[in-house]
Write a protein that holds these residues in place. Sequence first.
Motif, mmCIF file in Angstrom:
data_model
loop_
_atom_site.group_PDB
_atom_site.id
_atom_site.type_symbol
_atom_site.label_atom_id
_atom_site.label_comp_id
_atom_site.label_asym_id
_atom_site.label_seq_id
_atom_site.Cartn_x
_atom_site.Cartn_y
_atom_site.Cartn_z
ATOM 1 N N SER A 15 -66.906 -65.710 -49.360
ATOM 2 C CA SER A 15 -67.806 -65.688 -48.202
ATOM 3 C C SER A 15 -68.906 -64.646 -48.334
ATOM 4 C CB SER A 15 -67.000 -65.406 -46.923
ATOM 5 O OG SER A 15 -66.478 -64.081 -46.936
ATOM 6 N N ARG A 16 -69.066 -64.052 -49.506
ATOM 7 C CA ARG A 16 -70.029 -62.955 -49.662
ATOM 8 C C ARG A 16 -71.464 -63.365 -49.373
ATOM 9 N NH1 ARG A 16 -67.481 -60.100 -55.118
ATOM 10 N NH2 ARG A 16 -65.775 -59.016 -54.027
ATOM 11 N N GLY A 17 -71.783 -64.624 -49.510
ATOM 12 C CA GLY A 17 -73.146 -65.063 -49.238
ATOM 13 C C GLY A 17 -73.430 -65.275 -47.764
ATOM 14 N N GLU A 18 -72.414 -65.180 -46.915
ATOM 15 C CA GLU A 18 -72.594 -65.417 -45.485
ATOM 16 C C GLU A 18 -73.056 -64.143 -44.776
ATOM 17 O OE1 GLU A 18 -69.554 -67.543 -43.445
ATOM 18 O OE2 GLU A 18 -68.804 -68.485 -45.286
ATOM 19 N N ALA A 19 -73.554 -64.323 -43.548
ATOM 20 C CA ALA A 19 -74.000 -63.187 -42.743
ATOM 21 C C ALA A 19 -72.825 -62.233 -42.510
ATOM 22 C CB ALA A 19 -74.550 -63.683 -41.414
ATOM 23 N N LEU A 20 -73.124 -60.949 -42.383
ATOM 24 C CA LEU A 20 -72.076 -59.942 -42.250
ATOM 25 C C LEU A 20 -71.228 -60.187 -41.004
ATOM 26 C CD1 LEU A 20 -71.038 -57.478 -43.758
ATOM 27 C CD2 LEU A 20 -72.512 -56.049 -42.338
ATOM 28 N N GLU A 21 -71.844 -60.626 -39.912
ATOM 29 C CA GLU A 21 -71.066 -60.880 -38.696
ATOM 30 C C GLU A 21 -70.107 -62.053 -38.884
ATOM 31 O OE1 GLU A 21 -75.133 -62.863 -37.883
ATOM 32 O OE2 GLU A 21 -74.330 -61.083 -38.922
ATOM 33 N N HIS A 22 -70.512 -63.043 -39.708
ATOM 34 C CA HIS A 22 -69.614 -64.161 -40.007
ATOM 35 C C HIS A 22 -68.440 -63.676 -40.849
ATOM 36 C CE1 HIS A 22 -72.746 -67.586 -39.268
ATOM 37 N NE2 HIS A 22 -72.726 -66.672 -38.311
ATOM 38 N N ARG A 23 -68.701 -62.778 -41.761
ATOM 39 C CA ARG A 23 -67.627 -62.241 -42.593
ATOM 40 C C ARG A 23 -66.684 -61.368 -41.767
ATOM 41 N NH1 ARG A 23 -69.229 -59.205 -47.505
ATOM 42 N NH2 ARG A 23 -67.105 -59.764 -48.133
ATOM 43 N N ALA A 24 -67.196 -60.703 -40.747
ATOM 44 C CA ALA A 24 -66.324 -59.926 -39.855
ATOM 45 C C ALA A 24 -65.378 -60.849 -39.103
ATOM 46 C CB ALA A 24 -67.166 -59.110 -38.877
ATOM 47 N N PHE A 25 -65.875 -62.022 -38.703
ATOM 48 C CA PHE A 25 -65.033 -63.031 -38.050
ATOM 49 C C PHE A 25 -63.902 -63.431 -38.991
ATOM 50 C CE2 PHE A 25 -63.665 -67.282 -37.141
ATOM 51 C CZ PHE A 25 -63.699 -67.428 -35.759
ATOM 52 N N LEU A 26 -64.244 -63.744 -40.225
ATOM 53 C CA LEU A 26 -63.249 -64.213 -41.196
ATOM 54 C C LEU A 26 -62.283 -63.106 -41.591
ATOM 55 C CD1 LEU A 26 -65.700 -66.225 -43.484
ATOM 56 C CD2 LEU A 26 -64.125 -67.173 -41.779
ATOM 57 N N GLY A 27 -62.793 -61.899 -41.761
ATOM 58 C CA GLY A 27 -61.952 -60.804 -42.212
ATOM 59 C C GLY A 27 -61.008 -60.290 -41.139
ATOM 60 N N ALA A 28 -61.386 -60.413 -39.872
ATOM 61 C CA ALA A 28 -60.548 -59.884 -38.791
ATOM 62 C C ALA A 28 -59.171 -60.547 -38.762
ATOM 63 C CB ALA A 28 -61.246 -60.071 -37.453
ATOM 64 N N ALA A 85 -68.462 -49.956 -32.953
ATOM 65 C CA ALA A 85 -68.365 -51.400 -33.180
ATOM 66 C C ALA A 85 -68.942 -51.777 -34.541
ATOM 67 C CB ALA A 85 -69.075 -52.164 -32.072
ATOM 68 N N ALA A 86 -70.069 -51.180 -34.906
ATOM 69 C CA ALA A 86 -70.706 -51.485 -36.180
ATOM 70 C C ALA A 86 -69.828 -51.070 -37.355
ATOM 71 C CB ALA A 86 -72.062 -50.793 -36.265
ATOM 72 N N SER A 87 -69.248 -49.880 -37.276
ATOM 73 C CA SER A 87 -68.385 -49.391 -38.344
ATOM 74 C C SER A 87 -67.157 -50.283 -38.497
ATOM 75 C CB SER A 87 -67.968 -47.945 -38.045
ATOM 76 O OG SER A 87 -67.065 -47.476 -39.020
ATOM 77 N N ALA A 88 -66.552 -50.650 -37.370
ATOM 78 C CA ALA A 88 -65.369 -51.506 -37.410
ATOM 79 C C ALA A 88 -65.702 -52.879 -37.980
ATOM 80 C CB ALA A 88 -64.769 -51.644 -36.011
ATOM 81 N N ALA A 89 -66.822 -53.453 -37.551
ATOM 82 C CA ALA A 89 -67.208 -54.787 -38.021
ATOM 83 C C ALA A 89 -67.472 -54.791 -39.519
ATOM 84 C CB ALA A 89 -68.448 -55.258 -37.258
ATOM 85 N N ALA A 90 -68.128 -53.746 -40.016
ATOM 86 C CA ALA A 90 -68.393 -53.668 -41.453
ATOM 87 C C ALA A 90 -67.088 -53.570 -42.241
ATOM 88 C CB ALA A 90 -69.290 -52.466 -41.749
ATOM 89 N N SER A 91 -66.125 -52.824 -41.712
ATOM 90 C CA SER A 91 -64.831 -52.716 -42.379
ATOM 91 C C SER A 91 -64.079 -54.039 -42.340
ATOM 92 C CB SER A 91 -63.992 -51.619 -41.717
ATOM 93 O OG SER A 91 -64.593 -50.349 -41.872
ATOM 94 N N LEU A 92 -64.161 -54.743 -41.219
ATOM 95 C CA LEU A 92 -63.486 -56.038 -41.105
ATOM 96 C C LEU A 92 -64.084 -57.051 -42.069
ATOM 97 C CD1 LEU A 92 -63.120 -56.309 -37.217
ATOM 98 C CD2 LEU A 92 -61.280 -55.964 -38.867
ATOM 99 N N ALA A 93 -65.383 -56.995 -42.250
ATOM 100 C CA ALA A 93 -66.046 -57.923 -43.173
ATOM 101 C C ALA A 93 -65.499 -57.772 -44.591
ATOM 102 C CB ALA A 93 -67.551 -57.698 -43.156
ATOM 103 N N ALA A 94 -65.063 -56.569 -44.936
ATOM 104 C CA ALA A 94 -64.533 -56.327 -46.283
ATOM 105 C C ALA A 94 -63.205 -57.042 -46.511
ATOM 106 C CB ALA A 94 -64.355 -54.823 -46.509
ATOM 107 N N TYR A 95 -62.538 -57.442 -45.433
ATOM 108 C CA TYR A 95 -61.271 -58.168 -45.553
ATOM 109 C C TYR A 95 -61.494 -59.658 -45.788
ATOM 110 C CZ TYR A 95 -58.356 -54.270 -43.895
ATOM 111 O OH TYR A 95 -57.689 -53.073 -43.773
ATOM 112 N N ALA A 96 -62.709 -60.144 -45.635
ATOM 113 C CA ALA A 96 -62.981 -61.570 -45.785
ATOM 114 C C ALA A 96 -62.810 -62.003 -47.235
ATOM 115 C CB ALA A 96 -64.395 -61.893 -45.308
ATOM 116 N N ASP A 97 -62.532 -63.275 -47.418
ATOM 117 C CA ASP A 97 -62.374 -63.826 -48.757
ATOM 118 C C ASP A 97 -63.660 -63.604 -49.554
ATOM 119 O OD1 ASP A 97 -62.581 -66.156 -50.817
ATOM 120 O OD2 ASP A 97 -60.482 -66.151 -50.199
ATOM 121 N N PRO A 98 -63.558 -63.234 -50.832
ATOM 122 C CA PRO A 98 -64.755 -62.986 -51.648
ATOM 123 C C PRO A 98 -65.721 -64.168 -51.700
ATOM 124 C CG PRO A 98 -62.814 -62.158 -52.768
ATOM 125 C CD PRO A 98 -62.317 -62.924 -51.579
#
Length: 207
Positions: free
Chosen positions: A190-203, A175-188
């Motif tokens: 959002s980089r200042g947001e929490a990693l879990e928030h970026r996983a939401f956006l990137g998914a 789950a951690a590996s997948a979430a970190a990868s999903l966060a990388a898909y988030a709009d740039p």
Amino acid sequence: MSRNRSGHSLVHSALDIKSWQQQVPTVEAVRPARCPACGAASQPVGGPLGLHGHGLRERQVRGPAGPNAPAVLLVLQLRRYRCLPCGAVILVGPRELLPRRHYSAAAIGFALALYGLVLATAREVRRRISPQTILGATAFTGWATLRRWTRDVAHRRLFAALPSSDPGAMLRRVAASAAASLAAYADPTSRGEALEHRAFLGAAHAA
């Protein structure tokens, strides 16, 4: 392009669930450029229209509208199209929809991040993600849906574009590996947001 349970092709539009819910787009606005089944152009130059609007179809989707929002159950009206050359029926919906899943891609990505990165309990993840208020006895010790999502990620049945995971690894690690990868898909932006928030956006972009 993917298939839903009815056998119809599901095509993602550029719109998100929030925009779609506020106003169902017109037939013209989200008409696919081509039929995903046979490849015929929907509006060939100098030729007749290939993909005709074919009404609406209801689709339920669950999960929070944002990282800090409560979990809800929405009913969306998806656009249907029929391809005249091959007869296929195509469903077009928001980009967060996933075939054969009751929850949005963003909700699932957020659940994986809460479990794998924040180390929330399965019970807490369910409270944040699921709109259901009547729970069975087993819900107080875990959430079978969360375990299934994590296993599906490991076996590339969910978010197949992500890097491979070891199916034998601990579920939290997957789950951690997948979430970190999903966060990388988030709009740039959002980089200042929490990693879990970026996983939401990137998914939503990795669906």
